[in-house]
Design a protein around this motif. Sequence first.
Motif, PDB file in Angstrom:
ATOM      1  N   LYS A   1       0.769  -1.116   0.042  1.00 56.00           N
ATOM      2  CA  LYS A   1      -0.039   0.015   0.085  1.00 56.00           C
ATOM      3  C   LYS A   1       0.979   1.267  -0.036  1.00 56.00           C
ATOM      4  O   LYS A   1       0.537   2.150  -0.524  1.00 56.00           O
ATOM      5  CB  LYS A   1      -1.129   0.085   1.177  1.00 56.00           C
ATOM      6  N   THR A   2       2.026   1.147   0.609  1.00 56.70           N
ATOM      7  CA  THR A   2       2.866   2.285   0.806  1.00 56.70           C
ATOM      8  C   THR A   2       3.252   2.757  -0.637  1.00 56.70           C
ATOM      9  O   THR A   2       3.176   4.104  -0.903  1.00 56.70           O
ATOM     10  CB  THR A   2       4.296   1.964   1.492  1.00 56.70           C
TER      11      THR A   2
ATOM     12  N   ASP B   1       7.587  -2.713   8.646  1.00 57.11           N
ATOM     13  CA  ASP B   1       7.703  -3.550   7.506  1.00 57.11           C
ATOM     14  C   ASP B   1       9.100  -4.185   7.932  1.00 57.11           C
ATOM     15  O   ASP B   1      10.177  -3.808   7.294  1.00 57.11           O
ATOM     16  CB  ASP B   1       7.667  -2.979   6.218  1.00 57.11           C
TER      17      ASP B   1
HETATM   18  N1  LIG Z   1       5.231  -4.381  -6.499  1.00 60.72           N
HETATM   19  C1  LIG Z   1       6.143  -4.955  -5.454  1.00 60.72           C
HETATM   20  N2  LIG Z   1       6.778  -5.851  -5.746  1.00 60.72           N
HETATM   21  C2  LIG Z   1       7.733  -6.331  -4.690  1.00 60.72           C
HETATM   22  N3  LIG Z   1       7.571  -6.145  -3.602  1.00 60.72           N
HETATM   23  C3  LIG Z   1       6.798  -5.128  -3.221  1.00 60.72           C
HETATM   24  C4  LIG Z   1       5.992  -4.352  -4.181  1.00 60.72           C
HETATM   25  N4  LIG Z   1       5.390  -3.209  -3.520  1.00 60.72           N
HETATM   26  C5  LIG Z   1       5.839  -3.264  -2.291  1.00 60.72           C
HETATM   27  N5  LIG Z   1       6.930  -4.141  -2.135  1.00 60.72           N
HETATM   28  C6  LIG Z   1       7.169  -4.648  -0.726  1.00 60.72           C
HETATM   29  O1  LIG Z   1       6.367  -5.130  -0.143  1.00 60.72           O
HETATM   30  C7  LIG Z   1       6.542  -4.874   1.403  1.00 60.72           C
HETATM   31  C8  LIG Z   1       5.164  -4.571   2.042  1.00 60.72           C
HETATM   32  O2  LIG Z   1       4.832  -3.380   1.727  1.00 60.72           O
HETATM   33  P1  LIG Z   1       4.187  -2.225   2.374  1.00 60.72           P
HETATM   34  O3  LIG Z   1       4.858  -1.972   3.711  1.00 60.72           O
HETATM   35  O4  LIG Z   1       3.840  -0.987   1.734  1.00 60.72           O
HETATM   36  O5  LIG Z   1       2.914  -2.940   2.679  1.00 60.72           O
HETATM   37  P2  LIG Z   1       1.491  -2.336   3.539  1.00 60.72           P
HETATM   38  O6  LIG Z   1       0.245  -3.080   2.404  1.00 60.72           O
HETATM   39  O7  LIG Z   1       1.646  -1.141   3.468  1.00 60.72           O
HETATM   40  O8  LIG Z   1       1.420  -3.281   4.744  1.00 60.72           O
HETATM   41  P3  LIG Z   1       0.783  -2.677   6.278  1.00 60.72           P
HETATM   42  O9  LIG Z   1      -0.693  -3.195   6.079  1.00 60.72           O
HETATM   43  O10 LIG Z   1       1.308  -3.749   7.283  1.00 60.72           O
HETATM   44  O11 LIG Z   1       1.183  -1.509   6.401  1.00 60.72           O
HETATM   45  C9  LIG Z   1       7.632  -3.938   1.449  1.00 60.72           C
HETATM   46  O12 LIG Z   1       9.035  -4.536   1.657  1.00 60.72           O
HETATM   47  C10 LIG Z   1       7.828  -3.532   0.049  1.00 60.72           C
HETATM   48  O13 LIG Z   1       9.082  -2.909  -0.377  1.00 60.72           O
END
Ligand SMILES: Nc1ncnc2c1ncn2[C@@H]1O[C@H](COP(=O)(O)OP(=O)(O)OP(=O)(O)O)[C@@H](O)[C@H]1O
Length: 523
Positions: A180-181, A434
């Motif tokens: 999501k980030t 993360d």
């Molecule tokens: N397209 C992608 N391909 C591979 N890895 C990715 C991709 N996008 C993000 N990531 C990796 O996935 C991991 C999780 O991403 P992120 O922290 O944004 O998750 P999130 O959905 O925000 O989770 P949460 O709900 O726990 O906050 C991070 O280590 C990020 O670098």
Amino acid sequence: MMEKDTSFLFSGITFNRKKFARDFSRFQEKEIDCTAEKPGLIDDGSSVMVPADKKRKRKAAVSDPVDGFSVFKSSKSKAVDKVEANNEENLLLGKKEYHRQLERDALFRKKHNIHVSGSNIPSPLQSFAELKSRHSCKSYLLRNLAELGFKEPTPIQRQAIPVLLSGRECFACAPTGSGKTFAFLCPILMKLERASKDGIRGVILCPTRELAAQTARECKKLVKGKKFYIKLMTKQLAKSADFSKQPCDILISTPFRVQFAVRKRKLDLSKVEFLVLDEADKLFELGLVEQVDAVVKACSNPSILRSLFSATLPDTVEELARTIMHDAVRIIIGRKNSASESIKQKLVFVGSEEGKLLALRQSFSESLNPPVLIFVQNKERAKELYNELRYDDIRADVIHADLPEVQRETAVDNFRSGKTWVLVATDVIARGMDFKGVNCVINYDFPDSMAAYIHRIGRSGRAGRSGEAITLYTEADVPYLRNIANVMSASGCDVPAWVMSLAKKKWRKHRPQRDSISTKPEE
Ligand SMILES: Nc1ncnc2c1ncn2[C@@H]1O[C@H](COP(=O)(O)OP(=O)(O)OP(=O)(O)O)[C@@H](O)[C@H]1O
């Protein structure tokens, strides 16, 4: 005798041309206009000598407009008909193509478990290459993406990025660790294009300092090689910095610090174009929502684009969100409020508080597969459990809100780098953090809500990796088991039948009084 240039009708009337020159000239103009409009009224039988060819021409000139009019009309109408037919055809083709595209989008969304609602929703991204072909993404961003190892967009990125790029607001719910980030950072960076000194243009609010720091760090990785001003709002900055004197494109902060700086008149948010509420449901909880509200109000730019992201989005938050958003697109990945499917979830009965520590020690002695994250109910219990584990032969550390900022940062850094194997924590790091490769999350104390459960266990099983979550429970927790069991079975985990037959109980901040963890006599 009739005057030479006066008609019979005007006999006896002397027309004062001088006096009525203006009126007369108007009358003349009108006459000319009239003839021009009605060429058929010209009398061709004039006595004035006109050469034959001129006569023909004149005739033609006289009749041309008439004929011409009709000819033109007929030729124009044919052309118009043709254009109209073409337009209709194009419209039809356009409509057909539009509907075909809608069908393709629907199939693609189904394949990636993307659910949307709202009008005119932009097509999801097929690949990161489309960021360039469809949205003219700058090459620095694509280069940095490749460097991070991102090959394919995750489902939330596929849909949220084009939605935000099209200038639509959105609220999005996608599982923990699903990217999501980047889904909100990418469109902001693309829209901002370049650094500016005209004030803050993007604000990202996170519920904790640790998450704000992590988001700032991720954002800086994405702008590598490009001069963007990404600022993490620290305590020091909030207190003393005058933001009108330092460039800042994107500000990342907890709501408390932004609100504090706004109140001190050190921060002008009137030019903010993008406002992201990360972990939106947490930000809307009592205690934080007042600060968020103050920040939302301070971001007074009428064309601001707001977006909300979380892995859990209760209906009440959605309703609240709708009141501040305009024509927002709703994006849900998978099932709303569900856990990541890459986590193996288990329930373990431990009888009593004493039983918990025994079970933990036994499991560590049999197989300790670090990094392991242990969640407890409050900071007192975090201190107690840490004091129990610190003398065991494992590298343990602790993090909770009572620790000074630097110590909290060190705890996070050491866990991230592998120096710490077991981190005892309160819910302060349950959301958004993360830590790559957390193998196991242990809920030493039962979580106090479904959202807390989903976020806590979501620290493992990120970005497609597998993970494990163990929830210890005592008699006091049994009434709330069914709620967790529902989350478990929805994400494909086995749940004992007797748990599924328990009655559902409304889950409101379940934090029972628990016996102390300490086994050592108090000093
Ligand atoms: N397209 C992608 N391909 C591979 N890895 C990715 C991709 N996008 C993000 N990531 C990796 O996935 C991991 C999780 O991403 P992120 O922290 O944004 O998750 P999130 O959905 O925000 O989770 P949460 O709900 O726990 O906050 C991070 O280590 C990020 O670098």
